[in-house]
Motif scaffolding. Structure first.
Motif, mmCIF file in Angstrom:
data_model
loop_
_atom_site.group_PDB
_atom_site.id
_atom_site.type_symbol
_atom_site.label_atom_id
_atom_site.label_comp_id
_atom_site.label_asym_id
_atom_site.label_seq_id
_atom_site.Cartn_x
_atom_site.Cartn_y
_atom_site.Cartn_z
ATOM 1 N N ARG A 44 -69.991 53.791 -33.445
ATOM 2 C CA ARG A 44 -69.637 52.660 -32.613
ATOM 3 C C ARG A 44 -68.994 53.110 -31.310
ATOM 4 N NH1 ARG A 44 -66.868 48.919 -36.384
ATOM 5 N NH2 ARG A 44 -65.068 50.085 -35.709
ATOM 6 N N LYS A 45 -68.066 54.065 -31.435
ATOM 7 C CA LYS A 45 -67.388 54.533 -30.237
ATOM 8 C C LYS A 45 -68.012 55.845 -29.784
ATOM 9 C CE LYS A 45 -62.834 52.683 -31.309
ATOM 10 N NZ LYS A 45 -61.496 53.097 -31.686
ATOM 11 N N TYR A 92 -53.886 57.096 -34.442
ATOM 12 C CA TYR A 92 -55.312 56.846 -34.655
ATOM 13 C C TYR A 92 -55.581 55.405 -35.062
ATOM 14 C CZ TYR A 92 -55.275 61.905 -34.663
ATOM 15 O OH TYR A 92 -55.086 63.210 -34.318
ATOM 16 N N GLU A 93 -56.772 54.962 -34.681
ATOM 17 C CA GLU A 93 -57.246 53.653 -35.141
ATOM 18 C C GLU A 93 -58.213 53.901 -36.281
ATOM 19 O OE1 GLU A 93 -56.202 50.740 -34.413
ATOM 20 O OE2 GLU A 93 -54.819 51.536 -32.897
ATOM 21 N N PHE A 94 -57.925 53.351 -37.435
ATOM 22 C CA PHE A 94 -58.875 53.493 -38.541
ATOM 23 C C PHE A 94 -58.744 52.278 -39.452
ATOM 24 C CE2 PHE A 94 -55.746 55.001 -41.712
ATOM 25 C CZ PHE A 94 -54.707 55.352 -40.877
ATOM 26 N N ILE A 128 -67.644 54.579 -37.858
ATOM 27 C CA ILE A 128 -66.886 54.267 -36.648
ATOM 28 C C ILE A 128 -67.359 55.153 -35.492
ATOM 29 C CG2 ILE A 128 -64.578 54.288 -35.620
ATOM 30 C CD1 ILE A 128 -63.551 53.566 -38.442
ATOM 31 N N LYS A 129 -67.681 56.372 -35.826
ATOM 32 C CA LYS A 129 -68.113 57.333 -34.815
ATOM 33 C C LYS A 129 -69.331 56.819 -34.043
ATOM 34 C CE LYS A 129 -67.168 61.721 -35.805
ATOM 35 N NZ LYS A 129 -67.349 62.959 -36.543
ATOM 36 N N SER A 151 -65.477 57.127 -41.506
ATOM 37 C CA SER A 151 -65.239 57.664 -40.172
ATOM 38 C C SER A 151 -66.557 57.850 -39.425
ATOM 39 C CB SER A 151 -64.479 58.985 -40.255
ATOM 40 O OG SER A 151 -65.280 59.955 -40.858
ATOM 41 N N SER A 210 -64.670 59.419 -31.864
ATOM 42 C CA SER A 210 -63.727 58.823 -32.818
ATOM 43 C C SER A 210 -62.861 59.908 -33.430
ATOM 44 C CB SER A 210 -64.460 58.100 -33.925
ATOM 45 O OG SER A 210 -63.505 57.773 -34.907
ATOM 46 N N TYR A 211 -61.600 59.590 -33.560
ATOM 47 C CA TYR A 211 -60.681 60.554 -34.133
ATOM 48 C C TYR A 211 -60.216 60.106 -35.511
ATOM 49 C CZ TYR A 211 -60.605 62.488 -29.456
ATOM 50 O OH TYR A 211 -60.964 63.035 -28.260
ATOM 51 N N ALA A 212 -60.842 59.025 -36.039
ATOM 52 C CA ALA A 212 -60.394 58.446 -37.302
ATOM 53 C C ALA A 212 -60.328 59.482 -38.422
ATOM 54 C CB ALA A 212 -61.300 57.295 -37.698
ATOM 55 N N LYS A 213 -61.278 60.400 -38.407
ATOM 56 C CA LYS A 213 -61.303 61.476 -39.399
ATOM 57 C C LYS A 213 -59.942 62.180 -39.466
ATOM 58 C CE LYS A 213 -62.987 65.516 -38.053
ATOM 59 N NZ LYS A 213 -63.942 66.539 -37.598
#
Lengths: 290, 313
Positions: free
Chosen positions: B10-11, A111-113, B7-8, B4, B14-17
């Motif tokens: 923006r993209k 993941y990118e975070f 970011i969501k 998160s 997002s899978y940052a979560k």
């Protein structure tokens, strides 16, 4: 000219031959040293106490099964209980350590975070801190909350294992194509399922090697368990072995002592006999990357 | 969580979560079982806190008194902690010198194309085996074999090498040698494998061009193998040193926790263990741990720099 050449090459051949003999001799001596103690252990565990008190002999004692029976049924040491306790702790630690290290490594790798780099650097930094630094506080808390003699207290800390995490991270970098994760997502798999059903199977070799290493280090661990496990029925094998040392040897059955030692190391030796190749490969790859 | 979500936006997806969900167990466990105990250890080192019989003394804030007590001479006139640290280092060096020399020789032999050693797999498997043996059980085995009435003594007397049985566990040199022997046996195979991996990682063309230049194997070893092996060698050395400072199981079991004779084989961790197991002296134990942490850090840095400088060019 040709005569000089051939005599030189003959000299080189003799030299190489001598070097080879010396090399094999050197290896042979070291191999013999490693086997010596193991063979002595096997031999001594076949002898009755009176044979051991008597004159030295390299003959097989013939009391192996008798010693095994006596050691296994010794009520004051209770080695079967110890082996069960050790197995519970070592097996659960191995499972927890490898699963959560792989999960953490995957989380950081795929993941990118925002805090990705910071978190990775942090884990690398804490890898250097020796475990004994936390021991004092750990023991104090365990006593304060009445958690001594709880085996899970020796298992759960395995969830955070920076060294194993690092190994898993390196492994993921070399084997996991991100397209595979993408493909699984398109198939509609949830992130958890992707990890458990797609990624984990790919990581099998790394998981297997790290499971063995964490099993062994947990099985052999003495310092923390000896401070936390005070009840006889909770003792693990290393504690029992260390306690043999304080026994009175004029009254103690030495054949039984050697058998206890053999039982303590046997499980790991059996695993090693089967998996030595992949274990040694694990040492190699861990060291090159570390 | 807010992170998160940002970011969501923006993209598209997002899978940052998920990253946070996956790494959170590691951090919770780290905080509870490592970080908090570590901070507590440091905190403890500034307090008087122990059991006197059944009576609990403290905790009372005493500043640096625990450190002062550890670093000032006791009744015998020696500073116990420094003595034990000296013991620990002596025991480590005694085992590590042969460990690294022999591992280096073995690694060179095993990787030499000229020698072309057969049966390497088996040899490596056997020399690595002691690394997996339970240290406390191995120590107990050495004790049982070398004790005054043990088989080694019986053999030495019967074969006329010595006249009467020798108590290995009451003489400083022999106790230390036995501990060093154990550490050597447990670790030289591991070091061999690590160094072999290092040698095999060296660019093969360097060896080939050295051969064309007419260098002999000794020149190749000192000019190519050793300098290029230094990074991995220093890594192995530092790891070994850090492990050595934490030496406990072997001397504890071999000497039954007494560090015989006259506490000459008592290590720093054995001292820590005594503070923790007997009087629950968390103050002193905390101070020992903090000092240990500092020393470990400094020593690793020194060794690393020393080796790096020596082989820079």
């Amino acid at each position: 000219m040709t005569i000089a050449n051939s005599s030189r090459s003959r000299k080189a051949k003799v030299q190489l031959f001598i070097l080879r003999v010396l090399a094999y001799l050197f290896i042979g001596i070291l191999v013999a040293m490693c086997l010596f103690f193991f063979i002595m252990l096997l031999l001594m565990s076949s002898k009755s106490n009176s044979q051991l008190q008597g004159a030295f002999s390299l003959k097989w004692g013939g009391h192996f099964l008798e010693n095994l029976h006596n050691a296994w049924n010794d009520a004051s040491t209770n080695i079967p209980r110890g082996m069960v306790n050790s197995f519970i702790v070592a097996m659960s630690s191995a499972l927890i350590t490898t699963y959560f290290s792989a999960l953490t490594a995957y989380g950081i790798h795929v993941y990118e975070f925002r805090f990705k780099r910071a978190i990775f650097t942090f884990i690398m930094a804490i890898m250097m801190i020796p475990s004994q630094v936390s021991a004092v506080g750990f023991i104090q808390l365990a006593y304060k909350f009445g958690l001594t003699n709880k085996l899970w207290l020796l298992i759960l800390p395995g969830m955070a294992a920076p060294v194993v995490f690092f190994y898993m991270k390196q492994y993921l970098e070399s084997v996991l194509p991100l397209e595979m994760v993408e493909a699984a997502r398109i198939d509609g798999s949830s992130e958890f399922r992707i990890f458990n059903e797609v990624v984990l199977p790919i990581m099998k070799p790394a998981v297997a090697v790290q499971m063995i290493f964490s099993f062994v280090s947990s099985w052999n661990n003495y310092f923390m368990p000896s401070l936390l496990l005070t009840k006889p029925e909770k003792r693990t094998v290393p504690i029992m072995i260390a306690m043999l040392r304080s026994a009175d040897y004029s009254k103690f059955d030495m054949g039984k002592v050697f058998m206890f030692i053999l039982l303590a190391i046997l499980p790991v030796m059996l695993v090693y006999a089967v998996l030595s190749k992949s274990i040694i490969k694990g040492v190699t790859s861990g060291s090159v990357k570390g | 969580m807010a992170e998160s979500r940002r970011i969501k936006h923006r993209k598209t997806v997002s899978y940052a979560k998920w990253a946070y969900i996956f790494i959170i167990p590691f951090f919770i466990s780290y905080i509870i079982f490592t970080l908090v105990p570590q901070l507590l250890t440091i905190y403890n080192s500034f307090f008087e806190n122990y059991m006197n019989g059944l009576q609990q003394i403290g905790p009372n804030f005493v500043g640096l008194a625990n450190y002062k007590a550890l670093l000032s001479p006791g009744q015998s006139g020696t500073i116990d902690l420094l003595k034990y640290f000296g013991n620990t280092m002596a025991l480590w060096i005694l085992g590590a010198v042969p460990q690294f020399l022999i591992a280096l020789m073995l690694a060179v032999i095993f990787t030499s194309a000229r020698l072309n050693i057969k049966g390497q797999g088996l040899a490596k498997a056997i020399i690595y085996m002691p690394n997996l043996i339970m240290a406390s059980a191995f120590s107990m085995l050495i004790f049982a074999l070398f004790s005054k009435v043990g088989p080694i003594n019986k053999y030495l007397v019967a074969s006329g090498i010595i006249e009467q049985s020798f108590d290995f566990l009451t003489v400083k040199v022999s106790v230390r040698s036995l501990i060093a022997l154990l550490n050597f046996l447990m670790w030289f195979g591991n070091t061999t494998i690590v160094l072999m991996a290092g040698i095999m990682g060296i660019d093969q063309s360097l060896f080939e061009s050295a051969e064309i230049d007419g260098s002999n194997s000794i020149q190749v070893f000192f000019d190519i193998t050793l300098p290029l092996l230094m990074p991995i060698m220093s890594y192995a050395l530092i790891t070994s040193l850090i492990g050595g400072i934490q030496m406990f199981d072997v001397p504890q079991v071999l000497t039954n926790g007494r560090g015989t004779p006259n506490l000459t084989s008592t290590t720093v961790i054995m001292m820590l263990n005594n503070f923790l197991s007997g009087s629950k002296n968390y103050g002193r134990a905390g101070a020992v741990s903090v000092l240990l942490f500092i020393v470990t850090g400094i020593l690793s840095t020194i060794v690393y720099r020393m080796l790096a400088k020596q082989y820079k060019d």
